[in-house]
Write a protein that holds these residues in place. Structure first.
Motif, mmCIF file in Angstrom:
data_model
loop_
_atom_site.group_PDB
_atom_site.id
_atom_site.type_symbol
_atom_site.label_atom_id
_atom_site.label_comp_id
_atom_site.label_asym_id
_atom_site.label_seq_id
_atom_site.Cartn_x
_atom_site.Cartn_y
_atom_site.Cartn_z
ATOM 1 N N TYR A 167 -5.465 3.651 17.443
ATOM 2 C CA TYR A 167 -4.888 4.483 16.476
ATOM 3 C C TYR A 167 -3.533 4.851 16.608
ATOM 4 C CZ TYR A 167 -9.561 6.204 15.209
ATOM 5 O OH TYR A 167 -11.000 5.932 14.483
ATOM 6 N N LEU A 168 -2.834 4.202 17.630
ATOM 7 C CA LEU A 168 -1.363 4.264 17.837
ATOM 8 C C LEU A 168 -0.702 3.586 16.676
ATOM 9 C CD1 LEU A 168 -1.135 4.180 21.375
ATOM 10 C CD2 LEU A 168 -0.557 6.101 19.880
ATOM 11 N N LEU A 169 -1.504 2.416 16.286
ATOM 12 C CA LEU A 169 -1.066 1.323 15.192
ATOM 13 C C LEU A 169 -1.335 2.048 13.816
ATOM 14 C CD1 LEU A 169 -2.662 -1.895 16.454
ATOM 15 C CD2 LEU A 169 -0.267 -1.002 16.573
ATOM 16 N N LEU A 170 -1.755 3.190 13.599
ATOM 17 C CA LEU A 170 -2.169 3.729 12.176
ATOM 18 C C LEU A 170 -0.821 4.348 11.625
ATOM 19 C CD1 LEU A 170 -4.113 4.423 10.149
ATOM 20 C CD2 LEU A 170 -4.607 6.557 11.002
ATOM 21 N N PRO A 171 0.023 5.127 12.358
ATOM 22 C CA PRO A 171 1.183 5.508 11.729
ATOM 23 C C PRO A 171 2.211 4.170 11.275
ATOM 24 C CG PRO A 171 0.788 6.595 13.849
ATOM 25 C CD PRO A 171 0.192 5.509 13.946
ATOM 26 N N ALA A 196 2.474 10.254 -5.002
ATOM 27 C CA ALA A 196 1.734 10.854 -4.039
ATOM 28 C C ALA A 196 0.311 10.752 -3.958
ATOM 29 C CB ALA A 196 2.066 12.455 -3.976
ATOM 30 N N PHE A 197 -0.075 10.552 -5.319
ATOM 31 C CA PHE A 197 -1.604 10.310 -5.395
ATOM 32 C C PHE A 197 -1.949 8.980 -4.702
ATOM 33 C CE2 PHE A 197 -5.100 8.542 -7.945
ATOM 34 C CZ PHE A 197 -6.200 9.424 -7.435
ATOM 35 N N SER A 198 -1.200 8.033 -5.245
ATOM 36 C CA SER A 198 -1.516 6.722 -4.883
ATOM 37 C C SER A 198 -1.298 6.439 -3.263
ATOM 38 C CB SER A 198 -0.293 5.634 -5.549
ATOM 39 O OG SER A 198 -0.564 4.347 -5.043
ATOM 40 N N GLY A 201 0.835 -1.489 -0.052
ATOM 41 C CA GLY A 201 0.146 0.069 -0.099
ATOM 42 C C GLY A 201 0.988 1.339 0.151
ATOM 43 N N SER A 202 0.695 1.991 1.064
ATOM 44 C CA SER A 202 1.470 3.247 0.989
ATOM 45 C C SER A 202 2.750 3.397 1.197
ATOM 46 C CB SER A 202 0.695 4.382 2.221
ATOM 47 O OG SER A 202 0.837 3.588 3.550
ATOM 48 N N SER A 203 3.296 1.940 1.586
ATOM 49 C CA SER A 203 4.598 2.133 1.713
ATOM 50 C C SER A 203 5.451 1.267 0.752
ATOM 51 C CB SER A 203 4.926 1.601 3.201
ATOM 52 O OG SER A 203 4.475 0.143 3.214
ATOM 53 N N TYR A 204 4.665 1.102 -0.267
ATOM 54 C CA TYR A 204 5.108 0.436 -1.628
ATOM 55 C C TYR A 204 6.589 0.935 -1.911
ATOM 56 C CZ TYR A 204 5.571 -1.135 -6.337
ATOM 57 O OH TYR A 204 6.248 -1.794 -7.750
ATOM 58 N N LEU A 242 -4.121 7.841 -1.450
ATOM 59 C CA LEU A 242 -5.251 6.934 -1.509
ATOM 60 C C LEU A 242 -5.239 5.878 -0.584
ATOM 61 C CD1 LEU A 242 -6.165 6.584 -5.432
ATOM 62 C CD2 LEU A 242 -7.580 7.739 -3.595
ATOM 63 N N TRP A 243 -4.068 5.354 -0.388
ATOM 64 C CA TRP A 243 -3.967 4.408 0.614
ATOM 65 C C TRP A 243 -4.164 4.934 2.089
ATOM 66 C CZ3 TRP A 243 -4.339 -0.682 -0.073
ATOM 67 C CH2 TRP A 243 -4.071 -1.134 -1.323
ATOM 68 N N VAL A 244 -3.529 6.159 2.352
ATOM 69 C CA VAL A 244 -3.672 6.385 3.550
ATOM 70 C C VAL A 244 -5.059 6.950 4.154
ATOM 71 C CG1 VAL A 244 -2.836 8.352 5.305
ATOM 72 C CG2 VAL A 244 -1.304 7.427 3.720
ATOM 73 N N ALA A 245 -5.747 7.341 3.195
ATOM 74 C CA ALA A 245 -7.287 7.411 3.352
ATOM 75 C C ALA A 245 -8.115 6.190 3.586
ATOM 76 C CB ALA A 245 -7.945 8.074 1.979
ATOM 77 N N GLY A 246 -7.771 5.117 2.925
ATOM 78 C CA GLY A 246 -8.371 3.942 3.015
ATOM 79 C C GLY A 246 -8.131 3.197 4.326
ATOM 80 N N TYR A 247 -6.873 3.411 4.765
ATOM 81 C CA TYR A 247 -6.565 3.095 6.014
ATOM 82 C C TYR A 247 -7.225 3.869 7.184
ATOM 83 C CZ TYR A 247 -2.413 0.673 3.840
ATOM 84 O OH TYR A 247 -1.631 -0.301 2.786
ATOM 85 N N THR A 248 -6.930 5.091 7.313
ATOM 86 C CA THR A 248 -7.709 5.836 8.207
ATOM 87 C C THR A 248 -9.295 5.528 7.956
ATOM 88 O OG1 THR A 248 -6.305 7.603 7.706
ATOM 89 C CG2 THR A 248 -8.065 8.236 8.675
ATOM 90 N N SER A 249 -9.774 5.569 6.992
ATOM 91 C CA SER A 249 -11.236 5.083 7.033
ATOM 92 C C SER A 249 -11.677 3.673 7.619
ATOM 93 C CB SER A 249 -11.773 4.921 5.672
ATOM 94 O OG SER A 249 -11.632 6.350 4.872
ATOM 95 N N PHE A 250 -10.682 2.850 7.489
ATOM 96 C CA PHE A 250 -10.754 1.331 8.247
ATOM 97 C C PHE A 250 -10.783 1.550 9.636
ATOM 98 C CE2 PHE A 250 -9.326 -2.553 9.909
ATOM 99 C CZ PHE A 250 -10.280 -3.317 9.103
#
Length: 250
Positions: free
Chosen positions: A151-155, A127-129, A50-53, A132-140
């Motif tokens: 939420y400490l696991l989110l970063p 950056a767009f990709s 995802g965001s760390s690809y 998108l992943w960060v938004a998806g993770y945050t929504s989850f």
């Protein structure tokens, strides 16, 4: 509970993509696969990281430089060059970005036989990709978190690949035991490595970089190796070098 299941699944799927595709395949060529399967694992790695690809090509070049210049000033990620783990993570990111965007003058010997999918990597590293992943993770997390502490696991979720790399590249060059005397500080961090899917057997790996099995002694179980054996059995990949389990410890 959903957050912890999600975190554990992402931890191991992201880590598998890193150790199987980016590390053992792209960086070291420990096995081969068809172009079709290579594209499959490009996509699989993107989905699981995802965001760390990280681009398999850029990762492989950076890792080859690590092996060639371990613990020297030219090592792209070494505790010897950083005052703390976060400083090393930032240095690693900078080295990766320079290689990714061809801003680093890399010797051609480090760029041979690399997996390449330019258009896909351009999108996956955009950056767009990542946003998108960060938004998806945050929504989850918003949908399933049952405590503010979760939420400490989110970063960590957002930068999962960086955390995986930091654990090995920092701690396995500072703590652990050795099977082989080397001209660097690489050590085996864990005796039984389920946490890092075999990646923590760093001393073994620096001794035999192209081996598909990072374990050497009877108790050093490398889970990824058994997955590789299965994928070889069903003809998804072809193992280049069969490891010698009788390698002497010295």
């Amino acid at each position: 509970m959903a957050i912890f299941i999600f975190f554990a699944a992402l931890w191991y799927l992201s880590l598998f993509s890193q150790t199987f595709f980016q590390h053992r395949y792209a960086a070291h060529g420990a096995f081969t696969m068809s172009k079709g399967w290579e594209k499959f694992f490009f996509i699989f790695t993107y989905i699981t990281q995802g965001s760390s690809y990280m681009s398999p090509r850029a990762y492989a070049i950076m890792h080859r430089l690590h092996h060639a210049h371990t613990d020297t000033e030219h090592d792209p990620h070494s505790p010897s060059n950083s005052s703390n783990i976060f400083s090393m993570m930032w240095d690693t990111r900078s080295a990766y970005q320079q290689i990714l965007h061809h801003e680093e003058n890399v010797d051609v010997k480090y760029t041979k036989n690399l997996p390449l999918w330019k258009n896909f990597d351009k999108f996956a590293n955009s950056a767009f990709s990542r946003l998108l992943w960060v938004a998806g993770y945050t929504s989850f997390f918003i949908a399933f978190a049952t405590s503010p502490y979760q939420y400490l696991l989110l970063p960590i979720v957002v930068s999962m690949g960086a955390f995986h790399g930091a654990i090995v590249n920092w701690f396995a060059h500072k703590y652990g035991y050795i099977n082989f005397k080397l001209k660097n500080t690489a050590m085996n961090l864990l005796f039984f490595d389920i946490l890092m899917l075999g990646e923590s057997y760093h001393n073994n790996h620096h001794k035999h970089p192209s081996s598909v099995n990072f374990g050497q002694r009877w108790f050093e179980i490398d889970p990824t190796y058994y997955i590789i054996r299965f994928l070889s059995f069903i003809k998804v990949i072809n193992v280049v070098l069969v490891p010698n389990h009788r390698t002497a410890i010295r």
